[in-house]
Design a protein around this motif. Structure first.
Motif, short mmCIF file in Angstrom:
data_model
loop_
_atom_site.label_atom_id
_atom_site.label_comp_id
_atom_site.label_asym_id
_atom_site.label_seq_id
_atom_site.Cartn_x
_atom_site.Cartn_y
_atom_site.Cartn_z
N LEU A 297 0.83 -1.20 0.00
CA LEU A 297 0.00 0.00 0.00
C LEU A 297 0.87 1.25 0.00
N GLY A 298 1.95 1.20 0.78
CA GLY A 298 2.82 2.37 0.89
C GLY A 298 3.74 2.55 -0.29
N PHE A 299 4.24 1.46 -0.88
CA PHE A 299 5.25 1.57 -1.93
C PHE A 299 4.70 1.21 -3.32
N GLY A 300 3.44 0.82 -3.39
CA GLY A 300 2.89 0.42 -4.68
C GLY A 300 3.02 -1.07 -4.87
N SER A 301 2.19 -1.64 -5.77
CA SER A 301 2.20 -3.08 -5.97
C SER A 301 3.54 -3.58 -6.49
N ARG A 302 4.29 -2.72 -7.18
CA ARG A 302 5.60 -3.14 -7.67
C ARG A 302 6.52 -3.50 -6.51
N GLY A 303 6.32 -2.83 -5.37
CA GLY A 303 7.16 -3.11 -4.21
C GLY A 303 6.69 -4.27 -3.37
N GLY A 304 5.57 -4.91 -3.76
CA GLY A 304 5.04 -6.01 -2.96
C GLY A 304 5.99 -7.18 -2.88
N LEU A 305 6.58 -7.56 -4.03
CA LEU A 305 7.52 -8.69 -4.03
C LEU A 305 8.76 -8.37 -3.22
N ARG A 306 9.25 -7.15 -3.33
CA ARG A 306 10.42 -6.74 -2.55
C ARG A 306 10.11 -6.81 -1.05
N ALA A 307 8.91 -6.34 -0.68
CA ALA A 307 8.52 -6.40 0.73
C ALA A 307 8.42 -7.85 1.20
N LEU A 308 7.89 -8.73 0.35
CA LEU A 308 7.80 -10.15 0.71
C LEU A 308 9.19 -10.73 0.96
N CYS A 309 10.14 -10.43 0.10
CA CYS A 309 11.50 -10.96 0.28
C CYS A 309 12.12 -10.45 1.57
N TRP A 310 11.93 -9.16 1.86
CA TRP A 310 12.45 -8.63 3.12
C TRP A 310 11.76 -9.29 4.32
N ALA A 311 10.46 -9.54 4.19
CA ALA A 311 9.74 -10.19 5.29
C ALA A 311 10.29 -11.59 5.54
N VAL A 312 10.61 -12.34 4.46
CA VAL A 312 11.19 -13.67 4.61
C VAL A 312 12.51 -13.60 5.35
N VAL A 313 13.39 -12.66 4.94
CA VAL A 313 14.71 -12.55 5.57
C VAL A 313 14.58 -12.16 7.04
N VAL A 314 13.71 -11.19 7.32
CA VAL A 314 13.55 -10.74 8.72
C VAL A 314 13.00 -11.87 9.59
N LEU A 315 11.99 -12.60 9.07
CA LEU A 315 11.44 -13.71 9.84
C LEU A 315 12.48 -14.78 10.11
N LEU A 316 13.30 -15.10 9.12
CA LEU A 316 14.33 -16.12 9.31
C LEU A 316 15.40 -15.63 10.28
N PHE A 317 15.66 -14.33 10.27
CA PHE A 317 16.62 -13.77 11.24
C PHE A 317 16.07 -13.88 12.66
N VAL A 318 14.77 -13.59 12.81
CA VAL A 318 14.15 -13.67 14.14
C VAL A 318 14.00 -15.11 14.59
N ASP A 319 13.59 -16.00 13.68
CA ASP A 319 13.37 -17.40 14.03
C ASP A 319 13.80 -18.29 12.86
N PRO A 320 15.06 -18.71 12.82
CA PRO A 320 15.55 -19.51 11.68
C PRO A 320 14.79 -20.83 11.50
N TRP A 321 14.15 -21.34 12.56
CA TRP A 321 13.45 -22.62 12.44
C TRP A 321 12.17 -22.53 11.61
N LEU A 322 11.73 -21.29 11.34
CA LEU A 322 10.59 -21.15 10.43
C LEU A 322 10.90 -21.69 9.05
N SER A 323 12.19 -21.74 8.70
CA SER A 323 12.57 -22.20 7.36
C SER A 323 12.12 -23.62 7.09
N ARG A 324 11.91 -24.42 8.13
CA ARG A 324 11.49 -25.81 7.96
C ARG A 324 10.03 -26.01 8.32
N SER A 325 9.31 -24.92 8.54
CA SER A 325 7.90 -25.00 8.91
C SER A 325 7.03 -25.10 7.67
#
Length: 738
Positions: A297-325
């Motif tokens: 919503l803030g960066f436009g739909s073009r930024g949605g994929l970029r936001a998703l990738c950052w969300a994946v990295v941040v989640l894995l940084f916070v809890d690496p075991w999510l990678s096998r969930s």
């Protein structure tokens, strides 16, 4: 539309690396992190290597997080204490909702905790280690955020993300929870209070839709939702959060908030949702995916994929075991499909249908296609009705969720107002349940995937390309969809008898005839109907030439008069009758069965549950029907003859085991039934043998309502013809032949 994919390599590489590192040691993770830092330093001044630089930075961060967390667990003093097996005193904080389970007839509770302090052997240590605690009895008073002192014995954990498990011997004092946790618990209780007047299934589903509380969801609902592709509705997922975000941001927009204000409202809504639904991995996942939507919503739909990738990295940084969930994989896959693939479908469909309709079709199709390989890898099957079921159920999901949440809030102030909203939520939940049960009941609802799941990684893109091409051609698209729907609704004949059959209920009109396999060409037959031809036809179709056992449950004509058709041209080894007797089959020995006896013939074994040896017919042959609990290749079958309510009650009082996977409904589905008997059997599948347009009104509406209320799926010989119960890959299916 183009997407900013510069973060994609880093997110994918970090994900794969985290999935491996959590199974290794801290030293390996530290080494990889150091190597990634060196690579990032080399690439720092190279403008054209931005994707590689971002990937190196992401890998370094995620590997460092893995190394630090693994080192914390490896060096935890709790690990050493667990080796001694001594009693220790711990101060813990609950971080996951308590779950009750039954083992060997005894209730216990499992709850996730964070150990903050431990005292043992003169030691008094403060720490912050994750653990799982096991408590005797039902301890549902343990809520997230609560601190308490316990005494227990430690044991090493077999999970790499926690230090130990705790066998709690004694629970001590507990302190109150923080106000935000207390508030969320009050709202959750309000939701349960709002739906209290509803029937069992809607009462269990609404809290699951609102805040992920699955305590009231039955096994039957779970199984049917899995087959129909609706499981994601019961667990806290991006769907739940998207609905909450849509409502709160619509209110904020109506109040005059602009883009920056909407972002703030969205962020606060996400935080409140996490508190309500608990910060468990699935909720954190949903929050991250909701944050992706707010970022788009803030960066436009073009930024949605970029936001998703950052969300994946941040989640894995916070809890690496999510990678096998599995849930993490499905959440990210579905979100990626909706961001990247759904707009493609929608643009093509918009050329010949309204935009809202194009989006309603494009979103579930995109999500299902992208998630298919993962679902096949996890469950070994692919749902063919998931897209249809989600399309039909979707209109009721948002009203059920919103009404349930509003009802929970109102119940805190005025319970009747909460109940009014709860009724609305229950009506919507009932529709979702109807869709789930109906879709799961289709013969072709899903199919087993026997090939390696990796094949789908190649196959799914091909199917996706074809679907995209077809979506802009209305005639072809509608034709393919209709053909597919017809194929799922009425799949092609699989041949007769179907492979893996464990029971066939023959269509013999207003009567009974059931066949159980013994060996190729051999069977046990229970009852034969009233006429010779129907049972003869049924046995011919099954290729039966030898009756190892012919059981005639009682002497009524609709169960025994067709015996000549059953024995015609076939060898019969033995006839078994009940205390009401039966016809004499020339040259075949006859035995009168009584409760307590058992027999085993080839693949089939059975226990005689009724009648007692001294039970006289007393003019009611139905009441002394032979009742068998048969077992064929591990599948339990309850074969009940024509016993009515009184006999069913007496069988229950005798204490015998009546549980079964399949129930041959007593007395052709008459109203003379004991509900507690149906409950005790607990069958998921029921067969009803009745004649077409019979004068008795069988099966009765009361019986069908009884089965429906218990989540039992039924098939009728008057409508479906011969009914075969089939065991495939450990699961039961039903194939009928009209």
């Amino acid at each position: 539309m183009t997407h900013d994919g510069r973060m994609a390599p880093g997110a994918v590489l970090s994900w794969c690396l985290a999935a491996w590192l959590v199974t290794t040691g801290s030293a390996v993770a530290a080494g990889i992190s150091a190597g990634a830092v060196v690579v990032a330093a080399v690439l720092w001044h190279r403008r054209r290597a931005v994707p590689l630089l971002l990937a190196a930075v992401c890998v370094a961060a995620v590997a460092a997080s893995c190394g630090w967390r693994l080192a914390t667990i490896e060096q935890s003093p709790l690990v050493d204490l667990a080796q001694s097996g001594r009693l220790v005193t711990l101060e813990v904080q609950v971080n996951r909702d308590a779950r009750v389970f039954t083992q060997r007839g005894r209730e216990s509770t499992v709850v996730g905790v964070v150990v903050r302090r431990v005292a043992a052997n003169g030691l008094d240590l403060r720490l912050r280690d994750s653990a799982t605690a096991f408590v005797d009895g039902r301890a549902t008073d343990l809520v997230v955020g609560q601190r308490l002192v316990v005494q227990g014995r430690l044991a090493p954990s077999d999970r790499s993300d926690e230090s130990v498990t705790i066998d709690v011997v004694r629970r001590g004092t507990s302190s109150g929870v923080a106000w935000w946790w207390a508030a969320s618990e009050h709202v959750r209780e309000g939701v349960r209070q709002a739906v209290a007047p509803l029937s069992d299934e809607p009462r269990g589903l609404v809290p699951a839709l609102v805040d992920g509380d699955e305590g009231g969801v039955t096994d039957g609902i779970e199984e049917d939702f899995r087959r129909s592709g609706l499981t994601h509705l019961m667990a806290v997922s991006g769907t739940n959060l998207t609905i909450v975000l849509a409502v709160t941001m619509a209110v904020a927009r109506a109040a005059g908030a602009r883009r920056r204000g909407l972002v703030v409202v969205g962020a606060l809504s996400i935080a409140a949702f996490v508190l309500l639904a608990r910060p468990e991995p699935s909720v954190v996942r949903a929050a991250a995916m909701g944050a992706v939507g707010v970022a788009a919503l803030g960066f436009g739909s073009r930024g949605g994929l970029r936001a998703l990738c950052w969300a994946v990295v941040v989640l894995l940084f916070v809890d690496p075991w999510l990678s096998r969930s599995p849930g993490f994989v499905l959440s990210v896959s579905a979100t990626a499909g909706i961001l990247v693939l759904a707009p493609v479908f929608a643009r093509r469909l918009e050329t010949w249908m309204p935009r809202w309709c194009a989006l309603a079709i494009g979103v579930p199709v995109a999500a299902q296609l992208v998630c298919t390989p993962t679902i096949a890898a996890l469950s070994g099957e692919v749902s063919l009705v998931a897209v249809f079921a989600n399309l039909v159920a979707a209109p009721a999901v948002a009203p059920a969720t919103v009404a349930g949440l509003v009802g929970g809030l109102l119940s805190l102030v005025w319970v009747p107002a909460g109940h009014a909203c709860g009724l609305v939520a229950g009506a919507c939940a009932s529709w979702i349940l109807t869709v789930g049960h109906t879709a799961a009941g289709l013969d072709a609802a899903s199919f087993e995937w026997h090939a390696p799941w990796q094949v789908l990684i190649v196959l799914v893109p091909v199917v996706t390309w074809l679907a995209v091409r077809l979506s802009s051609r209305p005639v072809l698209f509608v034709g393919v969809v209709l053909g597919f729907a017809v194929g799922v609704w009425r799949p092609p004949e699989t041949g007769w008898p179907p492979p893996g059959w464990v029971m066939v209920s023959c269509d013999v009109g207003q009567g009974d005839a059931t066949v159980l396999p013994v060996a190729p060409g051999e069977a046990v037959v229970i009852d034969v109907g009233e006429d010779d031809a129907p049972v003869d036809r049924c046995l011919d179709g099954l290729g039966v030439h030898t009756l190892r056992l012919l059981v005639l449950t009682h002497g009524d004509a609709d169960h025994v008069d067709g015996w000549r058709g059953a024995v015609h041209g076939r060898r019969v080894d033995q006839v078994v009758v009940g205390t009401s007797g039966g016809p004499d089959v020339p040259g075949v020995p006859t035995h009168t069965a009584a409760a307590g006896e058992a027999f085993a013939v080839g693949e089939t074994s059975a226990d005689v549950l009724w009648p007692p040896a001294d039970e006289p017919p007393a003019g009611d042959r139905n009441g002394v029907s032979v009742v068998l609990r048969a077992t064929v290749r591990g599948v339990h079958l309850m074969l009940t003859g024509d016993v009515g309510e009184e006999a069913q009650q007496r069988i229950l009082r005798s204490g015998v085991d009546v549980t079964a996977d399949v129930l041959k409904v007593p007395h052709h589905g008459s109203a003379d039934q004991e509900p507690r008997f149906i409950d005790a059997v607990g069958a998921r599948i029921a067969t009803i043998s009745a004649g077409e347009d019979n004068d008795y009104g069988h099966p009765t509406a009361a019986l069908l309502a009884l089965l429906r209320a218990r989540g039992t799926q039924w098939w009728r010989t008057d409508l479906d013809g011969d009914i075969a119960v089939v065991l495939r890959e450990g699961r039961l299916h039903v194939v009928s032949r009209g």
